[in-house]
Motif scaffolding. Structure first.
Motif, mmCIF file in Angstrom:
data_model
loop_
_atom_site.group_PDB
_atom_site.id
_atom_site.type_symbol
_atom_site.label_atom_id
_atom_site.label_comp_id
_atom_site.label_asym_id
_atom_site.label_seq_id
_atom_site.Cartn_x
_atom_site.Cartn_y
_atom_site.Cartn_z
ATOM 1 N N LEU A 21 0.853 -1.176 0.000
ATOM 2 C CA LEU A 21 0.000 0.000 0.000
ATOM 3 C C LEU A 21 0.895 1.234 0.000
ATOM 4 C CD1 LEU A 21 -1.728 -2.345 1.379
ATOM 5 C CD2 LEU A 21 -3.082 -0.507 2.389
ATOM 6 N N LEU A 22 0.809 2.040 -1.047
ATOM 7 C CA LEU A 22 1.658 3.223 -1.163
ATOM 8 C C LEU A 22 0.811 4.442 -1.497
ATOM 9 C CD1 LEU A 22 4.606 1.702 -3.232
ATOM 10 C CD2 LEU A 22 4.649 2.292 -0.803
ATOM 11 N N GLY A 23 1.216 5.599 -0.945
ATOM 12 C CA GLY A 23 0.456 6.810 -1.212
ATOM 13 C C GLY A 23 1.324 8.041 -1.319
ATOM 14 N N GLY A 24 0.849 9.029 -2.048
ATOM 15 C CA GLY A 24 1.501 10.330 -2.138
ATOM 16 C C GLY A 24 2.828 10.322 -2.871
ATOM 17 N N ASP A 25 3.562 11.425 -2.733
ATOM 18 C CA ASP A 25 4.858 11.560 -3.394
ATOM 19 C C ASP A 25 5.866 10.543 -2.869
ATOM 20 O OD1 ASP A 25 3.917 13.669 -4.902
ATOM 21 O OD2 ASP A 25 4.614 15.206 -3.495
ATOM 22 N N THR A 26 5.794 10.248 -1.575
ATOM 23 C CA THR A 26 6.725 9.264 -1.005
ATOM 24 C C THR A 26 6.468 7.896 -1.603
ATOM 25 O OG1 THR A 26 6.734 10.510 1.067
ATOM 26 C CG2 THR A 26 7.628 8.284 1.121
ATOM 27 N N GLY A 27 5.198 7.545 -1.778
ATOM 28 C CA GLY A 27 4.871 6.268 -2.400
ATOM 29 C C GLY A 27 5.400 6.172 -3.817
ATOM 30 N N ILE A 82 -1.142 -0.914 -4.360
ATOM 31 C CA ILE A 82 -2.506 -0.527 -4.024
ATOM 32 C C ILE A 82 -2.414 0.918 -3.548
ATOM 33 C CG2 ILE A 82 -4.491 -0.986 -2.524
ATOM 34 C CD1 ILE A 82 -3.352 -3.913 -2.357
ATOM 35 N N ARG A 83 -2.862 1.852 -4.367
ATOM 36 C CA ARG A 83 -2.711 3.274 -4.042
ATOM 37 C C ARG A 83 -3.687 3.682 -2.951
ATOM 38 N NH1 ARG A 83 1.907 5.503 -5.530
ATOM 39 N NH2 ARG A 83 0.883 7.451 -4.976
ATOM 40 N N VAL A 84 -3.165 4.385 -1.948
ATOM 41 C CA VAL A 84 -3.995 4.886 -0.856
ATOM 42 C C VAL A 84 -3.918 6.412 -0.840
ATOM 43 C CG1 VAL A 84 -3.765 2.806 0.533
ATOM 44 C CG2 VAL A 84 -2.075 4.634 0.784
ATOM 45 N N SER A 85 -4.877 7.036 -0.158
ATOM 46 C CA SER A 85 -4.966 8.500 -0.190
ATOM 47 C C SER A 85 -4.007 9.168 0.791
ATOM 48 C CB SER A 85 -6.402 8.940 0.139
ATOM 49 O OG SER A 85 -6.795 8.460 1.417
ATOM 50 N N VAL A 86 -3.467 8.410 1.736
ATOM 51 C CA VAL A 86 -2.566 8.998 2.734
ATOM 52 C C VAL A 86 -1.114 8.856 2.285
ATOM 53 C CG1 VAL A 86 -4.152 8.594 4.638
ATOM 54 C CG2 VAL A 86 -2.486 6.833 4.057
ATOM 55 N N GLU A 87 -0.302 9.816 2.686
ATOM 56 C CA GLU A 87 1.114 9.811 2.323
ATOM 57 C C GLU A 87 1.852 8.679 3.037
ATOM 58 O OE1 GLU A 87 4.329 11.591 0.192
ATOM 59 O OE2 GLU A 87 2.245 12.296 0.281
ATOM 60 N N THR A 88 2.650 7.937 2.288
ATOM 61 C CA THR A 88 3.482 6.900 2.896
ATOM 62 C C THR A 88 4.495 7.552 3.827
ATOM 63 O OG1 THR A 88 3.216 5.420 1.009
ATOM 64 C CG2 THR A 88 5.133 5.052 2.414
ATOM 65 N N ARG A 89 4.689 6.979 4.998
ATOM 66 C CA ARG A 89 5.536 7.578 6.028
ATOM 67 C C ARG A 89 7.028 7.529 5.651
ATOM 68 N NH1 ARG A 89 6.513 2.998 10.348
ATOM 69 N NH2 ARG A 89 6.300 1.191 8.996
ATOM 70 N N THR A 90 7.767 8.446 6.233
ATOM 71 C CA THR A 90 9.220 8.478 6.107
ATOM 72 C C THR A 90 9.828 8.376 7.497
ATOM 73 O OG1 THR A 90 9.159 9.870 4.119
ATOM 74 C CG2 THR A 90 11.224 9.814 5.357
ATOM 75 N N ASN A 91 10.609 7.341 7.735
ATOM 76 C CA ASN A 91 11.306 7.172 9.001
ATOM 77 C C ASN A 91 12.712 7.773 8.897
ATOM 78 O OD1 ASN A 91 9.190 5.859 10.254
ATOM 79 N ND2 ASN A 91 9.883 3.835 9.625
ATOM 80 N N ILE A 92 13.195 8.313 9.994
ATOM 81 C CA ILE A 92 14.501 8.968 10.024
ATOM 82 C C ILE A 92 15.461 8.156 10.870
ATOM 83 C CG2 ILE A 92 15.784 11.059 10.580
ATOM 84 C CD1 ILE A 92 13.758 11.439 8.340
#
Length: 307
Positions: free
Chosen positions: A58-64, A81-91
């Motif tokens: 499941l991937l979303g947004g520019d990060t996806g 599977i495109r989702v409406s929320v941005e995929t998170r970025t961990n640091i």
């Protein structure tokens, strides 16, 4: 065909700095991004070792989209599977004094998208295929989501490897996976107690195999080696003395190599798994194992049958 399912992928951003200083400008020496999530990592390692798999996530947004581009660059086949929320970025901050990991919370995924996961699996996975289901779930998704997904796949005749922690692992086991791959801490949380003796890992593993009708348990013990437990046989792999840069991704490398080589038999697959897991700790940051390192370590893997 081998598939992987990652319900909660992320982008790992690795930032190298000298030191963290309060109220001062900290200049990064290097920034490296990696597509991440346990199932995605498994597919990346399978590709690195010369195999083919399809990474479902499941991937979303520019990060996806960035993760998709990075998988394209690596030659990893994927279905999104495109989702409406941005995929998170961990640091991950790497400093002279140690490593700091900042895990960003996930966002809720709609029920419709969760239903789409099952629809996609039904459309592309077939009887006799292999799937690796691993990692965490998006915020708000009950652990029993894994119960239903695994149960459905088993009904379709799919061979299921499962790698999760805590309640997710307990719930997924109710769906009837074929193989689980906990590390020591995950295994102890599963059985509900701290394990001190080597023999107790074997005893508890055999109980789980009988209780959940598992074909195998792959148990990684970090610097203490690894166990392969089945109903009719068990193996122990001794630890290998290698330079340690980062343990991140070692378990995913271990599992990927085992899945890819399993048709060569348990012993050979277990040998490759241990070579890949040890090769992964030799790489910096969240980099996974490199094929050349795996090949160089194969002859150093020592495995003994324990029953």
């Amino acid at each position: 065909m081998i598939f992987t399912l990652t319900m909660n992928p992320c982008l790992d951003r690795y930032i190298y700095v000298d030191d963290l200083k309060l109220d001062d400008t900290i200049r990064a020496k290097k920034v490296v991004d990696y597509p991440a999530g346990k199932g995605i990592d498994v597919s990346r390692v399978i590709k690195e070792l010369g195999g083919i798999s399809v990474a479902i996530s499941l991937l979303g947004g520019d990060t996806g989209r960035k993760i998709e581009e990075m998988l394209d660059m690596e030659g990893v086949i994927y279905t999104t599977i495109r989702v409406s929320v941005e995929t998170r970025t961990n640091i991950i901050l790497e400093t002279n004094s140690g490593q700091f990991r900042i895990s960003v919370p996930t966002k809720k995924v709609s029920r419709k998208k969760l239903e789409t996961v099952l629809e996609v699996l039904n459309a592309i996975v077939r009887k006799g295929d292999i799937i690796v289901i691993s990692g965490s779930l998006p915020t708000g998704v009950s652990p029993d989501f894994y119960t239903g997904i695994i149960f459905a796949l088993k009904q379709w005749g799919v061979y299921v490897y499962f790698d999760a922690d805590g309640e997710k692992l307990k719930s997924g086991l109710l769906g009837g996976p074929d193989v689980i791959k906990p590390n020591q801490h995950e295994f102890e949380r599963l059985v509900g107690k701290k394990i001190e003796k080597f023999e107790d890992f074997i005893e508890q593993g055999k109980k789980l195999i009988l209780e959940y009708n598992l074909k195998e348990i792959l148990l990684t013990l970090g610097s203490k080696g690894a166990l392969l437990l089945a109903n009719d046989e068990g193996y122990f792999a001794k630890p290998i003395d290698v330079p340690v840069n980062s343990a991140v991704g070692a378990g995913d490398s271990f599992l990927a190599a085992y899945v890819l080589m399993r048709d060569k038999g348990r012993y050979e697959a277990f040998k490759w798994a241990n070579a890949a897991g040890n090769a992964a700790v030799m790489t910096p940051g969240t980099e996974l194992c490199k094929k050349d390192d795996v090949l160089n370590l194969l002859d150093r893997v020592q495995i003994e049958r324990i029953y």
